[in-house]
Write a protein that holds these residues in place. Structure first.
Motif, PDB file in Angstrom:
ATOM      1  N   ALA A 229      36.128  42.827  46.966  1.00 15.09           N
ATOM      2  CA  ALA A 229      36.954  43.625  46.056  1.00 15.09           C
ATOM      3  C   ALA A 229      37.554  42.725  45.000  1.00 15.09           C
ATOM      4  N   LEU A 230      37.566  43.229  43.752  1.00 16.35           N
ATOM      5  CA  LEU A 230      38.196  42.532  42.628  1.00 16.35           C
ATOM      6  C   LEU A 230      39.405  43.340  42.179  1.00 16.35           C
ATOM      7  N   PHE A 231      40.467  42.619  41.785  1.00 15.72           N
ATOM      8  CA  PHE A 231      41.692  43.261  41.300  1.00 15.72           C
ATOM      9  C   PHE A 231      42.015  42.716  39.912  1.00 15.72           C
ATOM     10  N   PHE A 232      41.717  43.505  38.882  1.00 17.13           N
ATOM     11  CA  PHE A 232      42.020  43.107  37.509  1.00 17.13           C
ATOM     12  C   PHE A 232      43.457  43.494  37.163  1.00 17.13           C
ATOM     13  N   GLY A 233      44.085  42.692  36.332  1.00 14.38           N
ATOM     14  CA  GLY A 233      45.419  43.057  35.884  1.00 14.38           C
ATOM     15  C   GLY A 233      46.136  41.880  35.260  1.00 14.38           C
ATOM     16  N   LEU A 234      47.083  42.175  34.386  1.00 14.85           N
ATOM     17  CA  LEU A 234      47.881  41.126  33.774  1.00 14.85           C
ATOM     18  C   LEU A 234      48.977  40.672  34.728  1.00 14.85           C
ATOM     19  N   SER A 235      49.693  39.653  34.324  1.00  9.38           N
ATOM     20  CA  SER A 235      50.769  39.100  35.143  1.00  9.38           C
ATOM     21  C   SER A 235      51.783  40.179  35.501  1.00  9.38           C
ATOM     22  N   GLY A 236      52.139  40.238  36.778  1.00 12.90           N
ATOM     23  CA  GLY A 236      53.149  41.184  37.229  1.00 12.90           C
ATOM     24  C   GLY A 236      52.623  42.518  37.713  1.00 12.90           C
ATOM     25  N   THR A 237      51.301  42.728  37.635  1.00 16.33           N
ATOM     26  CA  THR A 237      50.754  44.016  38.065  1.00 16.33           C
ATOM     27  C   THR A 237      50.401  44.042  39.548  1.00 16.33           C
ATOM     28  N   GLY A 238      50.364  42.865  40.199  1.00 19.45           N
ATOM     29  CA  GLY A 238      50.139  42.844  41.641  1.00 19.45           C
ATOM     30  C   GLY A 238      48.875  42.155  42.096  1.00 19.45           C
ATOM     31  N   LYS A 239      48.197  41.404  41.228  1.00 21.42           N
ATOM     32  CA  LYS A 239      46.953  40.747  41.631  1.00 21.42           C
ATOM     33  C   LYS A 239      47.145  39.843  42.842  1.00 21.42           C
ATOM     34  N   THR A 240      48.145  38.970  42.749  1.00 17.52           N
ATOM     35  CA  THR A 240      48.377  38.020  43.835  1.00 17.52           C
ATOM     36  C   THR A 240      48.825  38.733  45.094  1.00 17.52           C
ATOM     37  N   THR A 241      49.774  39.643  44.964  1.00 14.74           N
ATOM     38  CA  THR A 241      50.326  40.343  46.119  1.00 14.74           C
ATOM     39  C   THR A 241      49.265  41.152  46.852  1.00 14.74           C
TER      40      THR A 241
END
Length: 527
Positions: A229-241
Protein backbone atom coordinates in the motif's frame (compact mmCIF):
# COMPACT_ATOMS: atom_id res chain seq x y z
CA UNK A 1 34.53 27.34 -12.83
CA UNK A 2 35.47 23.96 -14.29
CA UNK A 3 34.36 20.74 -12.61
CA UNK A 4 37.98 19.90 -11.78
CA UNK A 5 38.50 23.25 -10.04
CA UNK A 6 35.13 22.88 -8.33
CA UNK A 7 35.95 19.47 -6.87
CA UNK A 8 39.51 20.48 -5.98
CA UNK A 9 38.24 23.37 -3.85
CA UNK A 10 36.02 21.01 -1.88
CA UNK A 11 38.85 18.46 -1.62
CA UNK A 12 41.11 21.03 0.02
CA UNK A 13 38.38 21.89 2.53
CA UNK A 14 37.96 18.25 3.55
CA UNK A 15 41.61 17.72 4.56
CA UNK A 16 43.00 17.83 8.08
CA UNK A 17 42.20 16.69 11.62
CA UNK A 18 39.32 19.14 12.06
CA UNK A 19 37.29 17.18 9.50
CA UNK A 20 35.34 14.32 11.12
CA UNK A 21 34.17 11.68 8.67
CA UNK A 22 31.37 9.19 9.30
CA UNK A 23 31.39 9.43 13.08
CA UNK A 24 29.33 6.98 15.11
CA UNK A 25 26.06 8.05 16.73
CA UNK A 26 27.57 8.32 20.25
CA UNK A 27 30.49 10.42 19.02
CA UNK A 28 28.22 12.76 17.08
CA UNK A 29 26.03 13.21 20.14
CA UNK A 30 29.11 13.91 22.26
CA UNK A 31 30.26 16.50 19.74
CA UNK A 32 26.84 18.11 19.61
CA UNK A 33 26.75 18.41 23.39
CA UNK A 34 30.33 19.70 23.65
CA UNK A 35 29.62 22.34 21.03
CA UNK A 36 26.39 23.45 22.71
CA UNK A 37 24.26 22.53 19.70
CA UNK A 38 21.56 20.86 21.77
CA UNK A 39 20.74 18.81 24.87
CA UNK A 40 19.86 15.24 25.79
CA UNK A 41 16.25 14.58 26.74
CA UNK A 42 14.84 12.18 29.32
CA UNK A 43 14.31 9.64 26.50
CA UNK A 44 17.97 9.79 25.45
CA UNK A 45 17.19 11.66 22.23
CA UNK A 46 19.15 14.73 21.12
CA UNK A 47 17.07 17.94 21.03
CA UNK A 48 18.07 20.92 18.90
CA UNK A 49 16.28 24.15 18.02
CA UNK A 50 16.55 25.80 14.61
CA UNK A 51 16.02 29.51 15.26
CA UNK A 52 13.60 31.40 13.05
CA UNK A 53 13.66 28.79 10.28
CA UNK A 54 11.43 26.05 11.68
CA UNK A 55 10.17 24.76 8.34
CA UNK A 56 11.12 24.66 4.68
CA UNK A 57 11.78 27.99 3.00
CA UNK A 58 10.44 27.51 -0.56
CA UNK A 59 11.04 31.12 -1.59
CA UNK A 60 14.76 30.59 -1.01
CA UNK A 61 15.13 27.44 -3.11
CA UNK A 62 16.76 27.55 -6.57
CA UNK A 63 17.99 25.39 -9.43
CA UNK A 64 21.04 26.57 -11.36
CA UNK A 65 20.32 27.49 -14.98
CA UNK A 66 22.66 25.14 -16.88
CA UNK A 67 22.87 24.00 -20.49
CA UNK A 68 22.31 20.28 -19.83
CA UNK A 69 19.14 20.79 -17.77
CA UNK A 70 17.75 24.08 -19.08
CA UNK A 71 15.16 22.50 -21.38
CA UNK A 72 14.15 19.74 -18.95
CA UNK A 73 13.29 21.69 -15.80
CA UNK A 74 9.74 22.93 -15.32
CA UNK A 75 10.69 26.50 -14.43
CA UNK A 76 8.30 28.67 -12.42
CA UNK A 77 7.47 29.69 -8.88
CA UNK A 78 8.56 26.28 -7.53
CA UNK A 79 11.67 25.74 -9.64
CA UNK A 80 13.22 29.18 -9.60
CA UNK A 81 16.29 29.83 -11.69
CA UNK A 82 19.61 31.21 -10.50
CA UNK A 83 22.73 31.80 -12.60
CA UNK A 84 25.91 29.74 -12.52
CA UNK A 85 27.84 32.87 -11.62
CA UNK A 86 25.74 33.51 -8.50
CA UNK A 87 25.97 29.86 -7.47
CA UNK A 88 29.74 29.61 -7.92
CA UNK A 89 30.34 32.89 -6.11
CA UNK A 90 28.26 31.68 -3.14
CA UNK A 91 29.97 28.30 -3.26
CA UNK A 92 33.40 29.88 -2.86
CA UNK A 93 32.18 32.08 -0.02
CA UNK A 94 30.62 29.13 1.80
CA UNK A 95 33.79 27.03 1.43
CA UNK A 96 35.84 29.92 2.79
CA UNK A 97 33.42 30.24 5.70
CA UNK A 98 33.67 26.51 6.47
CA UNK A 99 37.47 26.60 6.22
CA UNK A 100 37.46 28.93 9.21
CA UNK A 101 35.34 26.62 11.41
CA UNK A 102 37.05 24.61 14.12
CA UNK A 103 35.32 21.41 13.03
CA UNK A 104 33.48 20.04 10.00
CA UNK A 105 31.41 16.86 9.84
CA UNK A 106 31.19 14.66 6.74
CA UNK A 107 28.79 11.79 6.12
CA UNK A 108 28.54 9.29 3.26
CA UNK A 109 25.41 7.33 2.39
CA UNK A 110 22.89 6.35 -0.24
CA UNK A 111 19.51 7.49 -1.49
CA UNK A 112 17.53 4.51 -2.77
CA UNK A 113 17.24 1.06 -1.17
CA UNK A 114 17.30 -0.74 -4.53
CA UNK A 115 20.97 -1.10 -5.46
CA UNK A 116 20.04 -0.89 -9.15
CA UNK A 117 18.86 2.71 -8.70
CA UNK A 118 20.55 4.08 -5.58
CA UNK A 119 22.47 7.35 -5.52
CA UNK A 120 25.74 7.61 -3.53
CA UNK A 121 25.81 10.90 -1.63
CA UNK A 122 28.10 12.94 0.63
CA UNK A 123 26.98 15.55 3.15
CA UNK A 124 29.30 18.23 4.54
CA UNK A 125 27.94 19.83 7.70
CA UNK A 126 28.83 22.74 9.90
CA UNK A 127 26.83 21.22 12.78
CA UNK A 128 27.35 17.82 14.42
CA UNK A 129 23.61 17.43 15.00
CA UNK A 130 22.89 17.98 11.30
CA UNK A 131 25.37 15.19 10.55
CA UNK A 132 23.52 12.99 13.05
CA UNK A 133 20.25 13.88 11.31
CA UNK A 134 21.47 12.79 7.86
CA UNK A 135 23.04 9.69 9.36
CA UNK A 136 19.59 8.63 10.54
CA UNK A 137 17.63 9.80 7.49
CA UNK A 138 19.65 8.42 4.58
CA UNK A 139 20.65 4.82 3.88
CA UNK A 140 23.72 3.84 5.86
CA UNK A 141 26.46 1.97 3.94
CA UNK A 142 28.13 -1.13 5.32
CA UNK A 143 31.80 -0.91 6.27
CA UNK A 144 32.69 -2.61 2.99
CA UNK A 145 30.50 -0.27 0.95
CA UNK A 146 31.95 2.75 2.73
CA UNK A 147 35.50 1.97 1.63
CA UNK A 148 34.54 2.14 -2.04
CA UNK A 149 31.72 4.70 -1.98
CA UNK A 150 32.21 7.45 -4.56
CA UNK A 151 29.62 10.21 -4.07
CA UNK A 152 27.68 11.31 -7.13
CA UNK A 153 26.05 14.24 -5.32
CA UNK A 154 27.26 16.37 -2.42
CA UNK A 155 25.37 18.57 0.02
CA UNK A 156 27.35 21.44 1.53
CA UNK A 157 25.41 22.87 4.47
CA UNK A 158 26.57 25.97 6.34
CA UNK A 159 23.64 27.34 8.38
CA UNK A 160 25.83 29.95 10.05
CA UNK A 161 26.69 31.58 6.72
CA UNK A 162 24.08 34.18 5.87
CA UNK A 163 23.80 35.57 2.37
CA UNK A 164 23.49 39.27 1.61
CA UNK A 165 20.67 39.46 -0.97
CA UNK A 166 21.91 42.73 -2.45
CA UNK A 167 25.38 41.31 -3.05
CA UNK A 168 24.76 37.58 -3.45
CA UNK A 169 21.61 37.66 -5.62
CA UNK A 170 19.41 35.67 -3.25
CA UNK A 171 15.93 36.35 -1.91
CA UNK A 172 17.05 36.43 1.72
CA UNK A 173 19.88 35.36 3.99
CA UNK A 174 18.86 31.73 3.42
CA UNK A 175 19.44 29.75 0.23
CA UNK A 176 19.02 26.18 -0.99
CA UNK A 177 20.58 25.81 -4.44
CA UNK A 178 20.80 22.66 -6.58
CA UNK A 179 23.32 22.39 -9.42
CA UNK A 180 22.76 19.28 -11.52
CA UNK A 181 25.91 19.85 -13.56
CA UNK A 182 28.14 20.35 -10.52
CA UNK A 183 26.18 17.63 -8.67
CA UNK A 184 25.99 19.83 -5.60
CA UNK A 185 23.41 21.18 -3.18
CA UNK A 186 24.48 24.38 -1.43
CA UNK A 187 22.59 25.35 1.75
CA UNK A 188 23.13 28.38 3.95
CA UNK A 189 21.34 30.66 6.38
CA UNK A 190 18.83 28.10 7.67
CA UNK A 191 19.28 25.54 10.45
CA UNK A 192 16.15 23.57 9.52
CA UNK A 193 17.48 20.05 8.87
CA UNK A 194 14.62 19.09 6.56
CA UNK A 195 16.13 21.14 3.73
CA UNK A 196 18.85 18.50 3.29
CA UNK A 197 16.39 15.64 3.13
CA UNK A 198 14.10 17.35 0.62
CA UNK A 199 16.97 18.49 -1.58
CA UNK A 200 18.04 14.91 -2.18
CA UNK A 201 14.40 13.98 -2.84
CA UNK A 202 14.20 16.70 -5.50
CA UNK A 203 17.35 15.32 -7.12
CA UNK A 204 15.92 11.80 -7.18
CA UNK A 205 12.72 13.21 -8.70
CA UNK A 206 14.88 14.47 -11.55
CA UNK A 207 17.09 11.40 -12.02
CA UNK A 208 14.75 8.44 -11.55
CA UNK A 209 12.14 9.15 -14.28
CA UNK A 210 15.02 9.09 -16.78
CA UNK A 211 15.44 5.41 -15.75
CA UNK A 212 11.73 4.60 -16.12
CA UNK A 213 11.29 4.75 -12.34
CA UNK A 214 8.49 6.83 -10.80
CA UNK A 215 9.60 8.81 -7.75
CA UNK A 216 6.77 9.49 -5.30
CA UNK A 217 6.05 11.62 -2.22
CA UNK A 218 4.38 8.85 -0.27
CA UNK A 219 4.75 6.39 2.59
CA UNK A 220 4.48 2.65 2.04
CA UNK A 221 3.86 -0.58 3.93
CA UNK A 222 3.29 -4.23 3.13
CA UNK A 223 0.94 -6.86 4.57
CA UNK A 224 1.72 -10.42 5.62
CA UNK A 225 0.52 -11.68 2.22
CA UNK A 226 2.87 -9.33 0.38
CA UNK A 227 0.17 -6.79 -0.50
CA UNK A 228 1.70 -3.31 -0.82
CA UNK A 229 0.00 0.00 0.00
CA UNK A 230 1.13 3.53 -0.85
CA UNK A 231 -0.01 6.64 1.04
CA UNK A 232 0.35 9.90 -0.89
CA UNK A 233 0.02 13.22 0.87
CA UNK A 234 1.71 16.43 1.90
CA UNK A 235 3.21 17.09 5.31
CA UNK A 236 0.67 16.74 8.10
CA UNK A 237 -1.84 14.56 6.24
CA UNK A 238 -0.83 11.35 8.03
CA UNK A 239 1.70 9.55 5.82
CA UNK A 240 4.04 8.69 8.66
CA UNK A 241 1.31 7.92 11.19
CA UNK A 242 -0.80 5.68 8.94
CA UNK A 243 2.10 3.76 7.42
CA UNK A 244 3.44 2.85 10.91
CA UNK A 245 0.81 0.14 11.33
CA UNK A 246 1.65 -2.62 13.86
CA UNK A 247 -0.27 -5.12 11.70
CA UNK A 248 1.78 -4.37 8.58
CA UNK A 249 5.50 -4.01 7.82
CA UNK A 250 6.83 -0.52 7.19
CA UNK A 251 8.71 0.12 3.95
CA UNK A 252 9.12 3.85 4.62
CA UNK A 253 7.30 7.00 5.70
CA UNK A 254 7.84 9.68 3.05
CA UNK A 255 9.79 9.05 -0.17
CA UNK A 256 9.56 6.05 -2.46
CA UNK A 257 10.08 4.94 -6.03
CA UNK A 258 8.16 2.50 -8.23
CA UNK A 259 10.48 0.64 -10.57
CA UNK A 260 9.79 -2.22 -13.00
CA UNK A 261 10.64 -4.51 -10.05
CA UNK A 262 8.31 -2.93 -7.46
CA UNK A 263 8.53 -0.30 -4.72
CA UNK A 264 11.62 0.80 -2.80
CA UNK A 265 12.30 3.42 -0.15
CA UNK A 266 14.53 6.34 -1.06
CA UNK A 267 15.51 6.92 2.57
CA UNK A 268 16.82 4.98 5.53
CA UNK A 269 14.88 6.78 8.23
CA UNK A 270 11.73 8.66 9.19
CA UNK A 271 11.05 12.35 9.84
CA UNK A 272 7.83 12.40 11.82
CA UNK A 273 5.77 15.29 13.17
CA UNK A 274 5.70 15.39 16.98
CA UNK A 275 2.95 17.88 17.74
CA UNK A 276 0.33 16.19 19.95
CA UNK A 277 2.23 12.90 19.74
CA UNK A 278 1.12 10.31 22.30
CA UNK A 279 2.02 6.71 23.05
CA UNK A 280 -1.67 5.78 22.96
CA UNK A 281 -2.34 7.10 19.44
CA UNK A 282 1.05 6.50 17.77
CA UNK A 283 2.96 3.96 19.88
CA UNK A 284 5.60 3.00 17.31
CA UNK A 285 6.66 6.60 16.63
CA UNK A 286 6.51 7.50 20.33
CA UNK A 287 8.80 4.60 21.27
CA UNK A 288 11.23 5.38 18.44
CA UNK A 289 12.24 8.59 20.25
CA UNK A 290 15.25 7.27 22.11
CA UNK A 291 19.04 7.46 22.06
CA UNK A 292 20.21 8.39 18.56
CA UNK A 293 16.98 10.05 17.47
CA UNK A 294 16.94 13.79 16.81
CA UNK A 295 14.17 16.04 18.13
CA UNK A 296 13.68 19.36 16.36
CA UNK A 297 12.09 22.34 18.15
CA UNK A 298 10.32 20.21 20.75
CA UNK A 299 9.74 21.96 24.08
CA UNK A 300 11.39 20.30 27.12
CA UNK A 301 10.73 20.55 30.83
CA UNK A 302 13.63 22.62 32.15
CA UNK A 303 14.27 20.28 35.09
CA UNK A 304 13.36 16.78 33.89
CA UNK A 305 14.11 17.30 30.19
CA UNK A 306 10.91 15.45 29.38
CA UNK A 307 9.51 16.36 25.95
CA UNK A 308 6.21 18.24 25.88
CA UNK A 309 4.61 17.16 22.62
CA UNK A 310 1.58 19.36 23.16
CA UNK A 311 3.61 22.59 23.31
CA UNK A 312 4.21 24.67 20.19
CA UNK A 313 6.40 27.42 21.70
CA UNK A 314 8.87 27.17 18.80
CA UNK A 315 6.58 25.94 16.03
CA UNK A 316 3.68 23.63 15.18
CA UNK A 317 6.17 21.79 12.98
CA UNK A 318 8.00 19.91 15.74
CA UNK A 319 9.82 16.88 14.34
CA UNK A 320 11.78 13.75 15.16
CA UNK A 321 14.28 11.92 12.96
CA UNK A 322 15.08 8.26 13.59
CA UNK A 323 16.38 5.29 11.57
CA UNK A 324 13.90 2.84 10.07
CA UNK A 325 15.04 0.05 12.35
CA UNK A 326 13.60 2.01 15.29
CA UNK A 327 10.18 0.90 14.04
CA UNK A 328 9.85 -2.81 14.98
CA UNK A 329 7.64 -3.52 11.98
CA UNK A 330 10.07 -2.09 9.38
CA UNK A 331 11.60 -4.37 6.77
CA UNK A 332 15.23 -4.59 5.66
CA UNK A 333 15.99 -3.89 2.89
CA UNK A 334 13.06 -1.52 2.41
CA UNK A 335 11.91 -3.06 -0.86
CA UNK A 336 8.60 -4.72 -1.81
CA UNK A 337 6.46 -5.67 -4.78
CA UNK A 338 4.04 -3.66 -6.90
CA UNK A 339 1.29 -1.72 -5.06
CA UNK A 340 -2.13 -3.32 -4.67
CA UNK A 341 -3.69 -0.21 -3.13
CA UNK A 342 -2.98 3.52 -3.29
CA UNK A 343 -4.40 5.99 -0.79
CA UNK A 344 -4.48 9.74 -1.49
CA UNK A 345 -4.47 11.55 1.86
CA UNK A 346 -5.92 15.03 2.19
CA UNK A 347 -6.43 17.17 5.28
CA UNK A 348 -9.53 19.05 4.12
CA UNK A 349 -9.87 22.26 6.15
CA UNK A 350 -13.29 22.91 4.54
CA UNK A 351 -14.60 19.77 6.24
CA UNK A 352 -16.65 18.68 3.21
CA UNK A 353 -14.78 15.81 1.57
CA UNK A 354 -15.86 12.30 2.63
CA UNK A 355 -13.54 10.46 5.00
CA UNK A 356 -13.09 7.72 2.39
CA UNK A 357 -14.18 7.16 -1.21
CA UNK A 358 -13.06 4.80 -3.95
CA UNK A 359 -11.80 6.42 -7.15
CA UNK A 360 -12.18 5.33 -10.75
CA UNK A 361 -8.95 5.41 -12.82
CA UNK A 362 -10.00 8.78 -14.27
CA UNK A 363 -10.81 10.21 -10.83
CA UNK A 364 -7.50 8.88 -9.54
CA UNK A 365 -5.61 10.79 -12.22
CA UNK A 366 -7.67 13.92 -11.55
CA UNK A 367 -6.98 13.90 -7.83
CA UNK A 368 -3.30 12.99 -8.30
CA UNK A 369 -2.84 15.98 -10.58
CA UNK A 370 -4.87 18.19 -8.23
CA UNK A 371 -3.06 17.13 -5.04
CA UNK A 372 -5.54 18.94 -2.81
CA UNK A 373 -4.91 19.37 0.90
CA UNK A 374 -4.59 22.08 3.51
CA UNK A 375 -1.09 23.23 4.40
CA UNK A 376 -0.82 22.80 8.12
CA UNK A 377 0.71 25.31 10.49
CA UNK A 378 4.50 25.38 10.59
CA UNK A 379 5.36 23.16 7.62
CA UNK A 380 6.48 26.27 5.73
CA UNK A 381 7.54 29.68 6.96
CA UNK A 382 4.54 31.99 7.37
CA UNK A 383 1.89 29.26 7.59
CA UNK A 384 0.14 29.75 10.95
CA UNK A 385 -3.24 28.11 10.26
CA UNK A 386 -4.50 25.56 7.71
CA UNK A 387 -4.66 26.93 4.15
CA UNK A 388 -6.31 25.19 1.21
CA UNK A 389 -3.74 24.37 -1.43
CA UNK A 390 -3.26 22.26 -4.54
CA UNK A 391 0.14 20.58 -4.79
CA UNK A 392 0.44 18.65 -8.04
CA UNK A 393 1.21 14.95 -7.54
CA UNK A 394 1.04 15.60 -3.79
CA UNK A 395 4.60 16.90 -3.99
CA UNK A 396 4.89 19.94 -6.26
CA UNK A 397 7.63 21.64 -4.15
CA UNK A 398 9.98 18.75 -4.97
CA UNK A 399 9.26 18.08 -8.66
CA UNK A 400 11.84 19.48 -11.12
CA UNK A 401 10.14 17.95 -14.18
CA UNK A 402 6.71 18.81 -15.63
CA UNK A 403 3.86 17.30 -13.60
CA UNK A 404 2.46 15.41 -16.59
CA UNK A 405 5.63 13.28 -16.66
CA UNK A 406 4.96 11.88 -13.19
CA UNK A 407 1.19 11.63 -13.72
CA UNK A 408 1.53 9.64 -16.94
CA UNK A 409 3.95 7.23 -15.28
CA UNK A 410 1.59 6.69 -12.34
CA UNK A 411 -1.40 6.18 -14.62
CA UNK A 412 0.45 3.58 -16.70
CA UNK A 413 1.63 1.69 -13.62
CA UNK A 414 -1.80 1.72 -11.95
CA UNK A 415 -3.42 0.24 -15.06
CA UNK A 416 -0.64 -2.31 -15.57
CA UNK A 417 -0.92 -3.64 -12.02
CA UNK A 418 -4.70 -3.12 -11.53
CA UNK A 419 -4.16 -0.96 -8.44
CA UNK A 420 -7.14 0.18 -6.34
CA UNK A 421 -7.16 3.88 -5.40
CA UNK A 422 -8.94 5.59 -2.49
CA UNK A 423 -9.24 9.23 -1.43
CA UNK A 424 -9.08 9.59 2.37
CA UNK A 425 -9.81 12.81 4.25
CA UNK A 426 -7.81 13.04 7.49
CA UNK A 427 -8.92 16.66 7.95
CA UNK A 428 -12.04 18.12 9.47
CA UNK A 429 -15.54 16.72 10.01
CA UNK A 430 -18.72 18.44 11.22
CA UNK A 431 -17.60 21.83 9.97
CA UNK A 432 -14.54 23.68 8.63
CA UNK A 433 -11.36 24.36 10.59
CA UNK A 434 -12.27 26.30 13.72
CA UNK A 435 -15.78 24.81 13.85
CA UNK A 436 -15.54 21.08 13.19
CA UNK A 437 -13.20 18.51 14.67
CA UNK A 438 -10.22 16.71 13.16
CA UNK A 439 -11.16 13.22 11.96
CA UNK A 440 -10.51 10.64 14.68
CA UNK A 441 -7.36 8.66 13.96
CA UNK A 442 -9.12 5.45 15.05
CA UNK A 443 -11.77 5.99 12.37
CA UNK A 444 -9.18 6.67 9.68
CA UNK A 445 -7.23 3.55 10.63
CA UNK A 446 -10.42 1.47 10.48
CA UNK A 447 -11.32 2.81 7.03
CA UNK A 448 -7.86 2.19 5.62
CA UNK A 449 -7.75 -1.29 7.13
CA UNK A 450 -11.08 -2.05 5.43
CA UNK A 451 -9.79 -0.71 2.11
CA UNK A 452 -6.56 -2.73 2.26
CA UNK A 453 -8.39 -5.92 3.22
CA UNK A 454 -10.85 -5.53 0.35
CA UNK A 455 -13.86 -5.04 2.63
CA UNK A 456 -14.99 -1.98 0.64
CA UNK A 457 -14.79 -3.55 -2.82
CA UNK A 458 -18.37 -4.81 -2.68
CA UNK A 459 -19.70 -2.21 -0.24
CA UNK A 460 -22.91 -0.36 -1.11
CA UNK A 461 -22.09 3.23 -2.09
CA UNK A 462 -23.72 6.57 -2.74
CA UNK A 463 -22.45 9.16 -5.21
CA UNK A 464 -21.63 12.57 -3.76
CA UNK A 465 -23.75 15.03 -5.82
CA UNK A 466 -21.04 17.71 -5.87
CA UNK A 467 -17.72 15.84 -6.01
CA UNK A 468 -18.92 12.74 -7.86
CA UNK A 469 -17.16 10.43 -5.38
CA UNK A 470 -18.33 6.89 -4.52
CA UNK A 471 -18.89 6.95 -0.74
CA UNK A 472 -19.44 3.64 1.12
CA UNK A 473 -22.57 3.54 3.27
CA UNK A 474 -20.98 1.22 5.81
CA UNK A 475 -17.45 0.52 7.03
CA UNK A 476 -16.43 -1.75 9.92
CA UNK A 477 -15.46 0.26 13.00
CA UNK A 478 -16.87 3.59 11.74
CA UNK A 479 -20.31 5.09 12.52
CA UNK A 480 -22.39 5.34 9.34
CA UNK A 481 -23.07 9.07 9.77
CA UNK A 482 -19.33 9.82 9.84
CA UNK A 483 -18.98 8.43 6.31
CA UNK A 484 -21.41 11.04 4.93
CA UNK A 485 -19.82 14.45 5.64
CA UNK A 486 -23.04 16.45 5.24
CA UNK A 487 -24.68 14.45 8.03
CA UNK A 488 -21.99 15.56 10.49
CA UNK A 489 -22.81 19.26 9.99
CA UNK A 490 -25.50 20.97 12.05
CA UNK A 491 -26.30 23.36 9.20
CA UNK A 492 -26.89 21.55 5.89
CA UNK A 493 -27.01 24.82 3.93
CA UNK A 494 -23.65 25.84 5.35
CA UNK A 495 -22.24 22.50 4.21
CA UNK A 496 -23.55 23.00 0.66
CA UNK A 497 -22.01 26.46 0.53
CA UNK A 498 -18.60 25.24 1.69
CA UNK A 499 -18.73 22.22 -0.61
CA UNK A 500 -19.49 24.42 -3.62
CA UNK A 501 -16.69 26.77 -2.60
CA UNK A 502 -14.17 23.92 -2.55
CA UNK A 503 -15.54 22.43 -5.79
CA UNK A 504 -14.96 25.75 -7.55
CA UNK A 505 -11.38 25.78 -6.25
CA UNK A 506 -10.86 22.34 -7.79
CA UNK A 507 -12.25 23.55 -11.12
CA UNK A 508 -10.15 26.70 -11.12
CA UNK A 509 -6.97 24.81 -10.28
CA UNK A 510 -7.50 22.14 -12.95
CA UNK A 511 -7.66 24.73 -15.73
CA UNK A 512 -3.86 24.54 -15.93
CA UNK A 513 -4.26 20.93 -17.12
CA UNK A 514 -6.32 21.84 -20.18
CA UNK A 515 -4.36 19.34 -22.30
CA UNK A 516 -5.53 16.36 -20.23
CA UNK A 517 -7.91 13.86 -21.92
CA UNK A 518 -11.60 14.63 -21.37
CA UNK A 519 -12.31 11.57 -19.12
CA UNK A 520 -9.59 12.73 -16.69
CA UNK A 521 -10.79 16.35 -16.79
CA UNK A 522 -14.27 15.09 -15.89
CA UNK A 523 -12.98 13.10 -12.92
CA UNK A 524 -13.46 16.02 -10.54
CA UNK A 525 -16.50 17.85 -9.12
CA UNK A 526 -19.64 17.42 -11.23
CA UNK A 527 -20.83 21.04 -11.01
Amino acid sequence: MSMVHFEAALGRLLQGDRVHKDLSVPRLIEKGLQRGEGVLTSTGSFRATTGKYTGRSPKDKYIVDEVSTKDKIHWGTVNKTISSEVFEHLYEKVLHYLSERDEIFVRHGFAGADKNYRLPIRIVNEFAWHNLFVRQLFIRPTETELTSLLPEFTIVSAPGFKANPEIDGTNSEAFIIVSFEKKTVLIGGTEYAGEMKKSIFSIMNYLLPEKNVLSMHCSANVGHEGDVALFFGLSGTGKTTLSADPYRSLIGDDEHAWSPNGVFNIEGGCYAKCIQLSEEKEPEIYRAIRFGSVLENVVLDEITREPDYEANDYTENTRVAYPLESIPSSIEPSIAGHPNTIVFLTADAFGVLPPISKLSPEQAMYHFLSGYTSKLAGTERGITSPQATFSTCFGAPFLPLPAARYAEMLGDKMLEHNTDVYLVNTGWSGGPYGVGQRMKLSYTRAMIRAALQGDLNAAETIVDPIFGLQIPLHCPGVPDEVLQPKETWQDADAYDQKAMELAMKFKENFRKFSDMPKPIAEGGPTI
